[in-house]
Scaffold this motif. Structure first.
Motif, PDB file in Angstrom:
ATOM      1  N   PHE A  31       6.714 -18.575  17.801  1.00  0.00           N
ATOM      2  CA  PHE A  31       7.891 -17.934  17.227  1.00  0.00           C
ATOM      3  C   PHE A  31       7.559 -16.632  16.504  1.00  0.00           C
ATOM      4  CE2 PHE A  31       9.325 -22.437  17.200  1.00  0.00           C
ATOM      5  CZ  PHE A  31      10.361 -22.287  18.093  1.00  0.00           C
ATOM      6  N   GLU A  57       9.315 -13.397  17.698  1.00  0.00           N
ATOM      7  CA  GLU A  57      10.744 -13.390  17.389  1.00  0.00           C
ATOM      8  C   GLU A  57      10.988 -13.147  15.906  1.00  0.00           C
ATOM      9  OE1 GLU A  57       9.342 -15.741  19.295  1.00  0.00           O
ATOM     10  OE2 GLU A  57      10.264 -15.342  21.234  1.00  0.00           O
ATOM     11  N   SER A 108      10.390  -9.531  15.254  1.00  0.00           N
ATOM     12  CA  SER A 108      11.527  -8.772  15.776  1.00  0.00           C
ATOM     13  C   SER A 108      12.733  -8.871  14.844  1.00  0.00           C
ATOM     14  CB  SER A 108      11.890  -9.273  17.166  1.00  0.00           C
ATOM     15  OG  SER A 108      13.023  -8.626  17.654  1.00  0.00           O
TER      16      SER A 108
END
Length: 62
Positions: free
Chosen positions: A44, A47, A50
């Motif tokens: 993860f 992500e 991001s």
């Protein structure tokens, strides 16, 4: 990400304030730091980076 060190300092400051003034125990802060390290090693992590980058872009307007 160019704001990595300031973001880490901001989170460290938030943990310190929570520990010092909000009654957070020292072991809570240690668990939070360890959780951050473990979370960075998961799938993860891209992500999360991001999402942080998007939030910082939205906040700063760049």
């Amino acid at each position: 990400m160019t704001v990595t060190i300031p973001l880490v300092l901001l989170m460290g400051t938030a943990l310190f304030i929570a520990w010092r003034y909000l009654g957070m125990r020292a072991w809570h802060a240690v668990i939070a730091v360890l959780f951050g390290f473990l979370l960075a090693a998961t799938t993860f992590a891209p992500e999360i980076r991001s999402a942080i980058r998007s939030a910082l872009t939205w906040i700063t307007g760049h």
